[in-house]
Write a protein that holds these residues in place. Sequence first.
Motif, mmCIF file in Angstrom:
data_model
loop_
_atom_site.group_PDB
_atom_site.id
_atom_site.type_symbol
_atom_site.label_atom_id
_atom_site.label_comp_id
_atom_site.label_asym_id
_atom_site.label_seq_id
_atom_site.Cartn_x
_atom_site.Cartn_y
_atom_site.Cartn_z
ATOM 1 N N GLY A 46 -31.304 -12.663 -19.644
ATOM 2 C CA GLY A 46 -32.495 -11.859 -19.497
ATOM 3 C C GLY A 46 -32.701 -10.493 -20.512
ATOM 4 N N PRO A 47 -31.231 -9.667 -20.483
ATOM 5 C CA PRO A 47 -31.242 -8.560 -21.414
ATOM 6 C C PRO A 47 -31.266 -8.957 -22.789
ATOM 7 N N ALA A 48 -30.752 -10.043 -23.230
ATOM 8 C CA ALA A 48 -30.778 -10.621 -24.544
ATOM 9 C C ALA A 48 -32.438 -11.025 -25.014
ATOM 10 N N ILE A 49 -33.039 -11.472 -24.027
ATOM 11 C CA ILE A 49 -34.546 -11.845 -24.448
ATOM 12 C C ILE A 49 -35.142 -10.554 -24.606
ATOM 13 N N VAL A 50 -34.918 -9.599 -23.735
ATOM 14 C CA VAL A 50 -35.666 -8.198 -23.973
ATOM 15 C C VAL A 50 -35.175 -7.613 -25.233
ATOM 16 N N LEU A 51 -34.006 -7.533 -25.437
ATOM 17 C CA LEU A 51 -33.373 -6.949 -26.632
ATOM 18 C C LEU A 51 -33.966 -7.525 -27.861
ATOM 19 N N ALA A 52 -34.085 -8.865 -27.966
ATOM 20 C CA ALA A 52 -34.281 -9.512 -29.091
ATOM 21 C C ALA A 52 -35.720 -9.331 -29.546
ATOM 22 N N ASN A 53 -36.609 -9.497 -28.280
ATOM 23 C CA ASN A 53 -38.053 -9.090 -28.515
ATOM 24 C C ASN A 53 -38.312 -7.625 -28.873
ATOM 25 N N ALA A 54 -37.534 -6.632 -28.298
ATOM 26 C CA ALA A 54 -37.853 -5.314 -28.736
ATOM 27 C C ALA A 54 -37.460 -5.132 -30.445
ATOM 28 N N LEU A 55 -36.441 -5.927 -30.881
ATOM 29 C CA LEU A 55 -36.211 -5.975 -32.182
ATOM 30 C C LEU A 55 -37.105 -6.263 -33.140
ATOM 31 N N VAL A 56 -37.792 -7.587 -32.790
ATOM 32 C CA VAL A 56 -38.972 -8.008 -33.494
ATOM 33 C C VAL A 56 -40.229 -6.970 -33.645
ATOM 34 N N ILE A 57 -40.408 -6.103 -32.387
ATOM 35 C CA ILE A 57 -41.409 -5.431 -32.130
ATOM 36 C C ILE A 57 -41.134 -3.850 -33.325
ATOM 37 N N VAL A 58 -39.742 -3.854 -33.389
ATOM 38 C CA VAL A 58 -39.400 -2.622 -33.984
ATOM 39 C C VAL A 58 -39.313 -2.838 -35.555
ATOM 40 N N VAL A 59 -39.062 -4.271 -35.833
ATOM 41 C CA VAL A 59 -38.994 -4.341 -37.360
ATOM 42 C C VAL A 59 -40.422 -4.446 -37.822
ATOM 43 N N ILE A 60 -41.471 -5.136 -37.105
ATOM 44 C CA ILE A 60 -42.715 -5.380 -37.687
ATOM 45 C C ILE A 60 -43.666 -4.003 -37.454
ATOM 46 N N CYS A 61 -43.079 -2.944 -36.812
ATOM 47 C CA CYS A 61 -43.904 -1.447 -36.630
ATOM 48 C C CYS A 61 -43.412 -0.783 -37.932
ATOM 49 N N ARG A 62 -42.186 -0.968 -38.235
ATOM 50 C CA ARG A 62 -41.567 -0.062 -39.098
ATOM 51 C C ARG A 62 -41.916 -0.579 -40.537
ATOM 52 N N ASN A 63 -42.277 -1.838 -40.604
ATOM 53 C CA ASN A 63 -42.384 -2.327 -41.962
ATOM 54 C C ASN A 63 -44.056 -2.205 -42.257
ATOM 55 N N ALA A 64 -44.398 -1.687 -43.160
ATOM 56 C CA ALA A 64 -45.883 -1.429 -43.646
ATOM 57 C C ALA A 64 -46.539 -2.634 -43.983
ATOM 58 N N THR A 65 -45.635 -3.385 -44.865
ATOM 59 C CA THR A 65 -46.155 -4.605 -45.254
ATOM 60 C C THR A 65 -46.285 -5.855 -44.138
ATOM 61 N N LEU A 66 -45.561 -5.653 -43.105
ATOM 62 C CA LEU A 66 -45.551 -6.526 -42.078
ATOM 63 C C LEU A 66 -46.724 -6.311 -41.305
ATOM 64 N N ARG A 68 -49.617 -4.991 -41.674
ATOM 65 C CA ARG A 68 -51.013 -5.447 -42.621
ATOM 66 C C ARG A 68 -51.407 -6.734 -42.280
ATOM 67 N N LYS A 69 -50.431 -7.849 -42.251
ATOM 68 C CA LYS A 69 -50.719 -9.138 -42.121
ATOM 69 C C LYS A 69 -50.802 -9.617 -40.539
ATOM 70 N N PRO A 70 -52.199 -10.434 -40.508
ATOM 71 C CA PRO A 70 -52.299 -10.623 -39.195
ATOM 72 C C PRO A 70 -51.440 -11.665 -38.514
ATOM 73 N N THR A 71 -50.683 -12.455 -39.341
ATOM 74 C CA THR A 71 -49.468 -13.236 -38.636
ATOM 75 C C THR A 71 -48.541 -12.488 -37.733
ATOM 76 N N PHE A 72 -48.151 -11.392 -38.549
ATOM 77 C CA PHE A 72 -47.085 -10.516 -37.793
ATOM 78 C C PHE A 72 -47.521 -9.707 -36.618
ATOM 79 N N ILE A 73 -48.767 -9.472 -36.749
ATOM 80 C CA ILE A 73 -49.520 -8.690 -35.485
ATOM 81 C C ILE A 73 -49.457 -9.573 -34.387
ATOM 82 N N TYR A 74 -49.997 -10.952 -34.559
ATOM 83 C CA TYR A 74 -49.735 -12.020 -33.637
ATOM 84 C C TYR A 74 -48.249 -12.326 -32.876
ATOM 85 N N MET A 75 -47.345 -12.028 -34.012
ATOM 86 C CA MET A 75 -45.947 -12.424 -33.556
ATOM 87 C C MET A 75 -45.645 -11.123 -32.748
ATOM 88 N N CYS A 76 -46.104 -9.987 -33.261
ATOM 89 C CA CYS A 76 -45.799 -8.572 -32.355
ATOM 90 C C CYS A 76 -46.335 -9.003 -31.064
#
Length: 137
Positions: A46-66, A68-76
């Motif tokens: 459970g905590p591993a799932i939450v941490l992994a998804n939080a990491l994905v959200i942080v990476v996508i939100c911090r990278n301006a290139t990601l 802008r792309k719709p695919t990464f917004i859907y992944m977020c």
Amino acid sequence: MPTPFYNDSGPTPYSVFPYNDTTPQTCPSEFADSPLSVRVLGLIVGPAIVLANALVIVVICRNATLRRKPTFIYMCSLAAADALTGIVVCVSFYRGADWRKSVYEYSLIMTGLQASIFSLVTIAVDRYVATTRPFRY
């Protein structure tokens, strides 16, 4: 004593178990009767799932290139839905409650799962459009 599923007055077309069954059959509580290994696994995963998804959200939100792309917004969006589901399931494991008896926990889990499925379908459609029309996408 729990109420049995079968009818004590004799066989009927609606009885679930045969009449000659003498042991009372009750509805098993899958979570309460689950082995300790399943509970420990739930508390670890459970905590591993939450941490992994939080990491994905942080990476996508911090990278301006990601961002802008719709695919990464859907992944977020998918990561947020999965994180919601992971948080609710994790809290259920920590409380030790039977999640089937709590309407609120059940509805949050179902909402998170449906949002995950919707996000996966959206990503699939997005990838289909990007593959079939690469110059327009």
